[in-house]
Motif scaffolding. Structure first.
Motif, PDB file in Angstrom:
ATOM      1  N   GLY A 133     -12.525   2.759  44.857  1.00 16.12           N
ATOM      2  CA  GLY A 133     -12.571   2.137  46.181  1.00 16.12           C
ATOM      3  C   GLY A 133     -13.543   2.793  47.132  1.00 16.12           C
ATOM      4  N   ASN A 134     -14.410   3.674  46.633  1.00 13.55           N
ATOM      5  CA  ASN A 134     -15.378   4.369  47.490  1.00 13.55           C
ATOM      6  C   ASN A 134     -16.635   3.532  47.650  1.00 13.55           C
ATOM      7  N   GLY A 135     -17.139   3.480  48.856  1.00 17.00           N
ATOM      8  CA  GLY A 135     -18.362   2.738  49.141  1.00 17.00           C
ATOM      9  C   GLY A 135     -18.064   1.280  49.422  1.00 17.00           C
ATOM     10  N   PRO A 136     -19.111   0.506  49.626  1.00 18.90           N
ATOM     11  CA  PRO A 136     -18.927  -0.926  49.885  1.00 18.90           C
ATOM     12  C   PRO A 136     -18.224  -1.588  48.700  1.00 18.90           C
ATOM     13  N   LEU A 137     -17.367  -2.542  49.013  1.00 20.50           N
ATOM     14  CA  LEU A 137     -16.607  -3.248  47.985  1.00 20.50           C
ATOM     15  C   LEU A 137     -17.306  -4.557  47.617  1.00 20.50           C
ATOM     16  N   PRO A 138     -17.100  -5.027  46.390  1.00 16.83           N
ATOM     17  CA  PRO A 138     -17.709  -6.307  46.006  1.00 16.83           C
ATOM     18  C   PRO A 138     -17.028  -7.470  46.719  1.00 16.83           C
ATOM     19  N   CYS A 139     -17.792  -8.495  47.011  1.00 19.50           N
ATOM     20  CA  CYS A 139     -17.220  -9.694  47.607  1.00 19.50           C
ATOM     21  C   CYS A 139     -16.726 -10.608  46.487  1.00 19.50           C
ATOM     22  N   MET A 140     -15.705 -11.367  46.787  1.00 19.81           N
ATOM     23  CA  MET A 140     -15.063 -12.202  45.774  1.00 19.81           C
ATOM     24  C   MET A 140     -16.031 -13.130  45.036  1.00 19.81           C
ATOM     25  N   PRO A 141     -17.013 -13.761  45.690  1.00 21.91           N
ATOM     26  CA  PRO A 141     -17.910 -14.640  44.935  1.00 21.91           C
ATOM     27  C   PRO A 141     -18.594 -13.965  43.742  1.00 21.91           C
ATOM     28  N   LEU A 142     -18.850 -12.653  43.832  1.00 19.38           N
ATOM     29  CA  LEU A 142     -19.477 -11.951  42.712  1.00 19.38           C
ATOM     30  C   LEU A 142     -18.593 -11.949  41.464  1.00 19.38           C
ATOM     31  N   LEU A 143     -17.285 -12.041  41.637  1.00 24.28           N
ATOM     32  CA  LEU A 143     -16.381 -12.024  40.488  1.00 24.28           C
ATOM     33  C   LEU A 143     -16.605 -13.225  39.574  1.00 24.28           C
ATOM     34  N   PHE A 144     -17.196 -14.281  40.113  1.00 22.47           N
ATOM     35  CA  PHE A 144     -17.401 -15.492  39.331  1.00 22.47           C
ATOM     36  C   PHE A 144     -18.546 -15.387  38.320  1.00 22.47           C
ATOM     37  N   ILE A 145     -19.297 -14.268  38.338  1.00 28.15           N
ATOM     38  CA  ILE A 145     -20.339 -14.075  37.321  1.00 28.15           C
ATOM     39  C   ILE A 145     -19.818 -13.331  36.100  1.00 28.15           C
ATOM     40  N   VAL A 146     -18.693 -12.645  36.242  1.00 27.39           N
ATOM     41  CA  VAL A 146     -18.206 -11.761  35.180  1.00 27.39           C
ATOM     42  C   VAL A 146     -17.905 -12.517  33.888  1.00 27.39           C
ATOM     43  N   LEU A 147     -17.038 -13.502  33.949  1.00 30.12           N
ATOM     44  CA  LEU A 147     -16.636 -14.216  32.729  1.00 30.12           C
ATOM     45  C   LEU A 147     -17.773 -15.027  32.113  1.00 30.12           C
ATOM     46  N   GLN A 195      -1.693  -9.743  40.724  1.00 28.99           N
ATOM     47  CA  GLN A 195      -0.261  -9.646  40.426  1.00 28.99           C
ATOM     48  C   GLN A 195       0.083  -8.394  39.627  1.00 28.99           C
ATOM     49  N   CYS A 196      -0.830  -7.946  38.771  1.00 31.23           N
ATOM     50  CA  CYS A 196      -0.596  -6.755  37.951  1.00 31.23           C
ATOM     51  C   CYS A 196      -0.965  -5.459  38.674  1.00 31.23           C
ATOM     52  N   GLY A 197      -1.448  -5.566  39.894  1.00 31.27           N
ATOM     53  CA  GLY A 197      -1.802  -4.376  40.659  1.00 31.27           C
ATOM     54  C   GLY A 197      -3.094  -3.718  40.209  1.00 31.27           C
ATOM     55  N   LEU A 198      -3.978  -4.494  39.583  1.00 26.11           N
ATOM     56  CA  LEU A 198      -5.270  -3.945  39.163  1.00 26.11           C
ATOM     57  C   LEU A 198      -6.292  -3.983  40.288  1.00 26.11           C
ATOM     58  N   ILE A 199      -6.244  -5.036  41.099  1.00 28.60           N
ATOM     59  CA  ILE A 199      -7.166  -5.195  42.220  1.00 28.60           C
ATOM     60  C   ILE A 199      -6.391  -5.682  43.432  1.00 28.60           C
ATOM     61  N   SER A 200      -6.999  -5.535  44.591  1.00 27.23           N
ATOM     62  CA  SER A 200      -6.467  -6.162  45.807  1.00 27.23           C
ATOM     63  C   SER A 200      -7.598  -6.973  46.431  1.00 27.23           C
ATOM     64  N   LEU A 201      -7.206  -8.016  47.133  1.00 27.19           N
ATOM     65  CA  LEU A 201      -8.176  -8.883  47.796  1.00 27.19           C
ATOM     66  C   LEU A 201      -7.895  -8.863  49.280  1.00 27.19           C
ATOM     67  N   ASN A 202      -8.885  -8.475  50.061  1.00 27.23           N
ATOM     68  CA  ASN A 202      -8.777  -8.531  51.513  1.00 27.23           C
ATOM     69  C   ASN A 202      -9.143  -9.950  51.913  1.00 27.23           C
ATOM     70  N   THR A 203      -8.162 -10.725  52.331  1.00 25.13           N
ATOM     71  CA  THR A 203      -8.411 -12.140  52.621  1.00 25.13           C
ATOM     72  C   THR A 203      -9.245 -12.343  53.882  1.00 25.13           C
ATOM     73  N   ALA A 204      -9.321 -11.351  54.747  1.00 21.73           N
ATOM     74  CA  ALA A 204     -10.136 -11.471  55.956  1.00 21.73           C
ATOM     75  C   ALA A 204     -11.621 -11.291  55.655  1.00 21.73           C
ATOM     76  N   THR A 205     -11.932 -10.404  54.694  1.00 19.52           N
ATOM     77  CA  THR A 205     -13.334 -10.100  54.404  1.00 19.52           C
ATOM     78  C   THR A 205     -13.788 -10.609  53.030  1.00 19.52           C
ATOM     79  N   ALA A 206     -12.851 -11.068  52.205  1.00 20.35           N
ATOM     80  CA  ALA A 206     -13.116 -11.514  50.820  1.00 20.35           C
ATOM     81  C   ALA A 206     -13.650 -10.379  49.962  1.00 20.35           C
ATOM     82  N   GLU A 207     -13.289  -9.145  50.292  1.00 20.30           N
ATOM     83  CA  GLU A 207     -13.692  -7.990  49.502  1.00 20.30           C
ATOM     84  C   GLU A 207     -12.586  -7.648  48.503  1.00 20.30           C
TER      85      GLU A 207
END
Length: 164
Positions: A34-48, A106-118
């Motif tokens: 969690g150190n440094g800038p966090l990725p924004c949610m749209p970037l997650l759509f490139i992973v799969l 749900q498994c506690g692997l990540i959290s999503l900040n709904t205000a910033t989409a990080e």
């Protein structure tokens, strides 16, 4: 595509639990602990779309973490259609990606900040008692996160020929 390869691709694309792990490792690669800038949610759509595709997965595996996204994409200089195909796979895998993100939260692997989409990784260590193919995918996802953290979202889009 060989019959076994086709079955592997189908298995991967229908496996949001594996997707959850890949999204998590991407977030951890992007911002370790969690150190440094966090990725924004749209970037997650490139992973799969990248890691569920055999050629792209192989290129990610064989690219050094220090090389970056440009070197990874450069491996397809003569096969630009592979990069252009990421956009279509992003759309096809949108529901699987969303299910994967949901499972990861749900498994506690990540959290999503709904205000910033990080997105923040909540666990730094990946399991080690996995088969080699899954370990390689998790490592490649971390590398993908590392590569993306050094770029703006616009640069990622230009390099991968996508629109987020």
């Amino acid at each position: 595509m060989q019959p076994n390869q086709e079955l592997d691709e189908i298995y991967l694309m229908q496996n949001p639990a594996l997707g959850a792990s890949l999204v998590w490792r991407f977030a951890e690669g992007y911002a370790p602990k969690g150190n440094g800038p966090l990725p924004c949610m749209p970037l997650l759509f490139i992973v799969l779309p990248i890691l569920y595709h055999q050629e792209l997965r192989g290129a990610a595996k064989s690219t050094f973490p220090s090389s970056g996204l440009r070197v990874f994409a450069g491996k397809f200089k003569g096969e630009q259609e592979v990069l252009y195909g990421i956009q279509g796979r992003m759309l096809k895998l949108k529901e699987v990606t969303l299910a994967s993100i949901s499972i990861a939260i749900q498994c506690g692997l990540i959290s999503l900040n709904t205000a910033t989409a990080e997105v923040e990784s909540l666990r730094p260590k990946a399991p080690t008692d996995l088969n080699d193919k899954i370990k390689n995918m998790l490592r490649s996802s971390e590398k993908l996160g590392q590569w993306c953290k050094t770029l703006t979202i616009q640069e990622v889009q230009a390099i991968l020929r996508i629109k987020l």
